[in-house]
Scaffold this motif. Structure first.
Motif, PDB file in Angstrom:
ATOM      1  N   ARG A  68      -2.679   6.519   0.329  1.00 13.22           N
ATOM      2  CA  ARG A  68      -1.456   6.113  -0.637  1.00 13.22           C
ATOM      3  C   ARG A  68      -1.720   5.065  -1.446  1.00 13.22           C
ATOM      4  O   ARG A  68      -1.399   5.080  -2.512  1.00 13.22           O
ATOM      5  N   GLU A  69      -2.058   3.997  -0.596  1.00 10.78           N
ATOM      6  CA  GLU A  69      -2.029   2.830  -1.443  1.00 10.78           C
ATOM      7  C   GLU A  69      -3.306   2.695  -2.386  1.00 10.78           C
ATOM      8  O   GLU A  69      -3.177   2.156  -3.427  1.00 10.78           O
ATOM      9  N   SER A  81      -2.760   6.737  -4.732  1.00 14.49           N
ATOM     10  CA  SER A  81      -1.558   7.492  -4.708  1.00 14.49           C
ATOM     11  C   SER A  81      -1.457   9.010  -4.859  1.00 14.49           C
ATOM     12  O   SER A  81      -0.561   9.804  -5.061  1.00 14.49           O
ATOM     13  N   GLU A 128      -1.801  13.130  -3.054  1.00 17.01           N
ATOM     14  CA  GLU A 128      -1.390  13.822  -2.113  1.00 17.01           C
ATOM     15  C   GLU A 128      -2.560  14.649  -1.651  1.00 17.01           C
ATOM     16  O   GLU A 128      -3.358  15.164  -2.420  1.00 17.01           O
ATOM     17  N   HIS A 135      -3.441   7.663   6.433  1.00 15.31           N
ATOM     18  CA  HIS A 135      -2.369   8.031   5.406  1.00 15.31           C
ATOM     19  C   HIS A 135      -1.854   6.770   4.519  1.00 15.31           C
ATOM     20  O   HIS A 135      -1.762   6.843   3.300  1.00 15.31           O
ATOM     21  N   ARG A 136      -1.574   5.521   5.089  1.00 19.68           N
ATOM     22  CA  ARG A 136      -1.197   4.472   4.518  1.00 19.68           C
ATOM     23  C   ARG A 136      -2.476   4.207   3.359  1.00 19.68           C
ATOM     24  O   ARG A 136      -2.144   3.939   2.260  1.00 19.68           O
ATOM     25  N   GLY A 141      -0.448  14.647  -7.105  1.00 18.34           N
ATOM     26  CA  GLY A 141      -0.510  13.242  -7.371  1.00 18.34           C
ATOM     27  C   GLY A 141      -1.301  12.956  -8.456  1.00 18.34           C
ATOM     28  O   GLY A 141      -1.951  13.835  -9.104  1.00 18.34           O
TER      29      GLY A 141
END
Length: 196
Positions: A99-100, A103, A105, A95-96, A140
């Motif tokens: 996101r990084e 960006s 979803e 998940h990290r 996203g």
């Protein structure tokens, strides 16, 4: 040492949530420079890692997301990955890193594969493990927010094109040869396991 990198109880929990992964064992002969670099990657300092997540992000088009970085050979793209640091668990890392690096979803659909590597040089052996996840983009705007990653561009590939990506990785110049062979393995796996 492989047992130290793969936590059976963690894999069992992931399999219960995301399905039993296809398992592959891969032994690779590498140069001393590669062996030493991977030893540092696994053992050195606060960014030492016990493996990686491979993010197979399926976009609304049905294609898979690839990326390139500012230090890669020209024209080389691959699936996104992120280090599983020693204190972190695999799902937390997944998940990290999504996101990084993107960006976006996403829904985590399944744990496609677990690749158990052994890098060999001069009678020595070093383990590494890749957790390959299938994800589907649900929202996203695509952009990398971690500037340290060096990501310069994204592109999409069809599932069938992943074997071409793998072959390109296998044919890189000598300086990139070990890295390309290592990276090709997951692309072949995903190409065979994802539905067209």
């Amino acid at each position: 040492m492989t047992e130290r990198l793969i936590y059976p109880e963690e894999v069992e929990a992931l399999a219960r949530r995301f399905g039993e992964p296809h398992r592959k064992t891969c032994t690779m002969d590498v140069t001393q420079a590669t062996y030493d670099a991977w030893t540092r990657k696994i053992t050195a300092g606060p960014v030492a890692c016990r493996g990686e997540v491979i993010m197979v992000i399926v976009r609304p088009s049905g294609n898979v997301l690839l990326h390139t970085k500012d230090f890669y050979p020209t024209g080389v793209y691959r699936l996104l990955t992120g280090r599983v640091l020693w204190p972190d668990d695999v799902e937390q890392t997944l998940h990290r890193e999504v996101r990084e690096e993107t960006s976006l979803e996403v829904n985590v659909d399944r744990l496609l594969g677990l690749i158990d590597y052994e890098f060999q040089w001069n009678g020595k052996a070093l383990p590494f493990v890749s957790y390959v996840f299938e994800l589907h983009e649900i929202g996203g705007e695509l952009c990398c927010i971690d500037t340290d990653e060096g990501i310069t561009e994204f592109r999409e590939a069809t599932i069938n094109e992943l074997s071409q990506v793998a072959r390109q990785l296998e044919q890189l110049e000598p300086r990139w040869h070990d890295w390309g062979n290592f990276r090709a393995v997951a692309h072949y796996m995903v190409q065979t396991l994802l539905p067209r």
